[in-house]
Motif scaffolding. Sequence first.
Motif, PDB file in Angstrom:
ATOM      1  N   LEU A   1       1.873  12.345  -4.756  1.00  0.00           N
ATOM      2  CA  LEU A   1       3.026  13.017  -5.542  1.00  0.00           C
ATOM      3  C   LEU A   1       4.002  11.643  -5.977  1.00  0.00           C
ATOM      4  O   LEU A   1       4.362  10.875  -5.041  1.00  0.00           O
ATOM      5  CB  LEU A   1       3.843  13.613  -4.336  1.00  0.00           C
ATOM      6  N   ARG A   2       4.091  11.592  -7.282  1.00  0.00           N
ATOM      7  CA  ARG A   2       4.981  10.778  -7.752  1.00  0.00           C
ATOM      8  C   ARG A   2       6.171  10.518  -7.142  1.00  0.00           C
ATOM      9  O   ARG A   2       6.712   9.561  -7.007  1.00  0.00           O
ATOM     10  CB  ARG A   2       4.982  10.701  -9.427  1.00  0.00           C
ATOM     11  N   ASP A   3       7.292  11.688  -7.089  1.00  0.00           N
ATOM     12  CA  ASP A   3       8.347  11.395  -6.334  1.00  0.00           C
ATOM     13  C   ASP A   3       8.599  11.021  -4.806  1.00  0.00           C
ATOM     14  O   ASP A   3       9.484  10.717  -4.562  1.00  0.00           O
ATOM     15  CB  ASP A   3       9.112  12.898  -6.417  1.00  0.00           C
ATOM     16  N   GLN A   4       7.162  10.985  -4.331  1.00  0.00           N
ATOM     17  CA  GLN A   4       6.977  10.426  -2.994  1.00  0.00           C
ATOM     18  C   GLN A   4       6.470   9.015  -3.090  1.00  0.00           C
ATOM     19  O   GLN A   4       6.510   8.465  -1.794  1.00  0.00           O
ATOM     20  CB  GLN A   4       6.335  11.351  -2.171  1.00  0.00           C
ATOM     21  N   MET A   5       6.470   8.284  -4.134  1.00  0.00           N
ATOM     22  CA  MET A   5       5.876   6.967  -3.911  1.00  0.00           C
ATOM     23  C   MET A   5       7.055   6.171  -4.368  1.00  0.00           C
ATOM     24  O   MET A   5       7.648   6.114  -5.575  1.00  0.00           O
ATOM     25  CB  MET A   5       4.880   6.891  -5.044  1.00  0.00           C
ATOM     26  N   PRO A   6       7.613   5.344  -3.516  1.00  0.00           N
ATOM     27  CA  PRO A   6       8.599   4.338  -3.778  1.00  0.00           C
ATOM     28  C   PRO A   6       8.182   3.330  -4.666  1.00  0.00           C
ATOM     29  O   PRO A   6       7.054   2.936  -4.863  1.00  0.00           O
ATOM     30  CB  PRO A   6       8.978   3.916  -2.342  1.00  0.00           C
TER      31      PRO A   6
ATOM     32  N   PRO B   1       0.740  -1.116  -0.270  1.00  0.00           N
ATOM     33  CA  PRO B   1      -0.248  -0.035  -0.110  1.00  0.00           C
ATOM     34  C   PRO B   1       0.696   1.195  -0.037  1.00  0.00           C
ATOM     35  O   PRO B   1       1.899   1.344   0.909  1.00  0.00           O
ATOM     36  CB  PRO B   1      -0.873  -0.175   1.286  1.00  0.00           C
ATOM     37  N   ALA B   2       0.438   2.243  -0.795  1.00  0.00           N
ATOM     38  CA  ALA B   2       1.088   3.471  -0.927  1.00  0.00           C
ATOM     39  C   ALA B   2       1.299   4.227   0.282  1.00  0.00           C
ATOM     40  O   ALA B   2       2.087   5.198   0.414  1.00  0.00           O
ATOM     41  CB  ALA B   2       0.540   4.199  -2.157  1.00  0.00           C
ATOM     42  N   GLY B   3       0.252   4.164   1.199  1.00  0.00           N
ATOM     43  CA  GLY B   3       0.150   4.917   2.571  1.00  0.00           C
ATOM     44  C   GLY B   3      -0.658   6.060   2.312  1.00  0.00           C
ATOM     45  O   GLY B   3      -1.661   6.312   1.303  1.00  0.00           O
ATOM     46  N   LYS B   4      -0.462   7.206   3.079  1.00  0.00           N
ATOM     47  CA  LYS B   4      -1.287   8.360   3.215  1.00  0.00           C
ATOM     48  C   LYS B   4      -1.043   9.267   1.995  1.00  0.00           C
ATOM     49  O   LYS B   4      -0.134   9.314   1.525  1.00  0.00           O
ATOM     50  CB  LYS B   4      -0.962   9.046   4.477  1.00  0.00           C
ATOM     51  N   ALA B   5      -2.264   9.506   1.415  1.00  0.00           N
ATOM     52  CA  ALA B   5      -2.011  10.561   0.359  1.00  0.00           C
ATOM     53  C   ALA B   5      -1.628  11.949   0.640  1.00  0.00           C
ATOM     54  O   ALA B   5      -1.694  12.201   1.848  1.00  0.00           O
ATOM     55  CB  ALA B   5      -3.593  10.784  -0.243  1.00  0.00           C
TER      56      ALA B   5
ATOM     57  N   SER C   1     -11.767   1.951 -12.352  1.00  0.00           N
ATOM     58  CA  SER C   1     -11.590   0.354 -12.990  1.00  0.00           C
ATOM     59  C   SER C   1     -10.335   0.021 -12.909  1.00  0.00           C
ATOM     60  O   SER C   1     -10.025  -1.059 -12.975  1.00  0.00           O
ATOM     61  CB  SER C   1     -12.261   0.451 -14.393  1.00  0.00           C
ATOM     62  N   PHE C   2      -9.348   0.623 -12.336  1.00  0.00           N
ATOM     63  CA  PHE C   2      -8.021   0.507 -12.325  1.00  0.00           C
ATOM     64  C   PHE C   2      -7.276   0.585 -10.894  1.00  0.00           C
ATOM     65  O   PHE C   2      -7.555   1.323  -9.968  1.00  0.00           O
ATOM     66  CB  PHE C   2      -7.115   1.333 -13.338  1.00  0.00           C
ATOM     67  N   GLU C   3      -6.234  -0.476 -10.723  1.00  0.00           N
ATOM     68  CA  GLU C   3      -5.043  -0.082  -9.693  1.00  0.00           C
ATOM     69  C   GLU C   3      -4.041   0.058 -10.325  1.00  0.00           C
ATOM     70  O   GLU C   3      -3.461  -0.179 -11.467  1.00  0.00           O
ATOM     71  CB  GLU C   3      -5.196  -1.607  -9.059  1.00  0.00           C
ATOM     72  N   ALA C   4      -3.088   0.778  -9.493  1.00  0.00           N
ATOM     73  CA  ALA C   4      -1.750   1.635  -9.944  1.00  0.00           C
ATOM     74  C   ALA C   4      -0.937   1.136  -8.952  1.00  0.00           C
ATOM     75  O   ALA C   4      -0.818   1.130  -7.633  1.00  0.00           O
ATOM     76  CB  ALA C   4      -1.803   2.877 -10.391  1.00  0.00           C
ATOM     77  N   TYR C   5       0.538   0.640  -9.724  1.00  0.00           N
ATOM     78  CA  TYR C   5       1.766   0.821  -8.510  1.00  0.00           C
ATOM     79  C   TYR C   5       2.826   1.406  -9.207  1.00  0.00           C
ATOM     80  O   TYR C   5       2.898   1.578 -10.697  1.00  0.00           O
ATOM     81  CB  TYR C   5       1.896  -0.689  -8.291  1.00  0.00           C
ATOM     82  N   ILE C   6       3.768   1.507  -8.741  1.00  0.00           N
ATOM     83  CA  ILE C   6       5.277   1.916  -9.221  1.00  0.00           C
ATOM     84  C   ILE C   6       6.228   0.843  -9.302  1.00  0.00           C
ATOM     85  O   ILE C   6       6.332  -0.128  -8.460  1.00  0.00           O
ATOM     86  CB  ILE C   6       5.843   3.021  -8.252  1.00  0.00           C
TER      87      ILE C   6
END
Length: 694
Positions: A648-653, A623-627, A676-681
Amino acid sequence: MLDGAEVRLAVDIGGTFTDIVLDVGRDRKTRKVLTTPARPEQAVLDGMRLILADAGAHISDVDVFIHGTTLATNAIIERRGAKTALIATEGFRDVLDIGTESRYDQYDLAIDKPKPLVPRSLRFTVPERVDAHGDIRLPLDEAAVRALVPKLRAQNVESIALAFIHAYANPAHEQRAGSILQAEMRDIRVTLSSAVCPEIREYERTSTAVANAYVQPLIDGYLGRMAEALQVQQFRGAIYLVTSGGGVTSIETARRFPVRLLESGPAGGAIFASQIAASLGESKVLSFDMGGTTAKICLIEKYQPETSRVFEVDRAARFLKGSGLPVRIPVIEMVEIGAGGGSIARVDALKRVTVGPESASSEPGPACYGRGGVHATVTDADVALGKIDPDAFAGGTIKLSSELSRQALLRDIGEPLGLAAETAAYAVHEIVCENMASAARVHAVERGAVVGQHTLIAFGGAAPLHAARVAERIGVSRVIVPSNAGVGSAVGFLAAPIAYELVRSRHVRLDEFDTAAVSDLLHEIASEARALVEPGAAGMPVRERRTAFMRYVGQGHEITVELPGRRLTEADLAGLRQAFEKDYAALFERPIPGAAIEVLSWSVLATTEPRNPARVAEVMRKPAGKAAGHRSFFDGRAGHVVEIPMYLRDQMPPGATIAGPAVIAEDETSTFVAVSFEAYIDGAGSIVMERKAA
């Protein structure tokens, strides 16, 4: 910061934004600035100063400057090129009007054909004749050529295209006529069809020569000013221009043959998507490049984009082949439509919402820019929907007005249809997404591909905002938004090899094959291609790819067959037939037993090795954590505003995972993750959106 690392700078001039990418070793910086249409080099120089300041570098530190632009394409579409004359063989004045005598829509009695770049009043002829074998049947009337000079001067002609019959087989008459005109009119640029397109097919060859002549004064002047400005600022490195075929070439070659630059920006995007596909092991990819003015869609199979030898500019009918001006050059095959962030939305006479192809460009720009634009655009719709943060657009360098967006949407769409501003914005969003989905379907069907089996790679400033909806419409279940997606084409430039392809027509039947003569011809073509590549290769190895364009005798179109990279022998002929029949059967189910085969044209691509990306490792999802915040987003399907998380993209590992609806923001663009989507880095920092299980 430099530490002796190679410094590479890439610039992509688009219709709305100019993108700049600076690579110093493994460190990368990016910038977006508004394009300055009147003097495009100004935006380039301004953007370069900003990005070099970011890196603590000076322009004299730059080793390689790679440039791509849509200026040539836009000049043709907007008819802003030079006043051009065409000189043809006596009796062939109307080649541009006659064309191939085909109709792209045979049942349309009021068919709208593209307007030729040269009007009939500026087309002239001279007595001369060369036959298909290159033999001179009627010597060139040099006095007739000289007699045209006062007429050309009286018409204030700036550029001349010479296109004589069968000049591909023997260019002597074109060369002599060109020399005479150049001596008499030193301030006039002259284009020879035998130099630009030494291929059979009279209409396409003439059209290509005319297009080159039409844009040459504009592009030559621009590139000259650019080179001079760089020199004044102490630039000491090498300058390369990206060609439509996906390679880079010298500035000198680009100034001679600017027609090769027509699709240079989009070609960079296809290279970028190919690199991403290779790094992820994605063998079937649909690249989706949506900028400020246009959207480009390209099929990429086995990490290589589809290529072609001809494409059309300024189509009268968006999806119909034959409705544009043919240009015969090596090009990456793609479909391009007027559907960018600056595309203007309006209500037509039938009360339908339409989007594009007209664009607000960078001047005055969308209404929300506050620079005088009054028409509603796709960007205005995205602002009104809540997809774009008005205070953080282009990294905060351009402040947007949501109120101006609402006013324009109400005036152009809402009031004529009785809709609120948000509903009008949703209508614009849905129409532009359907336009792009339709283009993707047509492009895939024309090539026998199933579009839903491909992964969508989205880049350009506007594509990540619309990619999820386009994917839903075409049945794609996986979408990738790479790092630096907002400047993807410029990033692609940095991976392009130094390359040049030459094609020359020489008719040869397989049953009457002279291996020595063909080998000599291929060697001659290869020498010319290498001469254009090796000076810029700086010692890098240059390889060749030789091909023959073959067909059964009497057919109208050819199939490309690869040749050995050496002199041909009699033993190669059986292999050529087998290779042709194998490819023919793949396209048409079965070959024609015993039918005679002929070769119409020969090609040699001289190229350095492209930069191959490393494979991206798998990551563990979590999980990405808090927005970082929330956005008020108008959900058109529900008909009301909802609060969605903003990350923020630069804060998502790597591995960070979120569920839609959500927005992932960054300086160059923002990615909208649909419900309809799930996203990950992933391991390379790309956003990967996957369709949720039903």
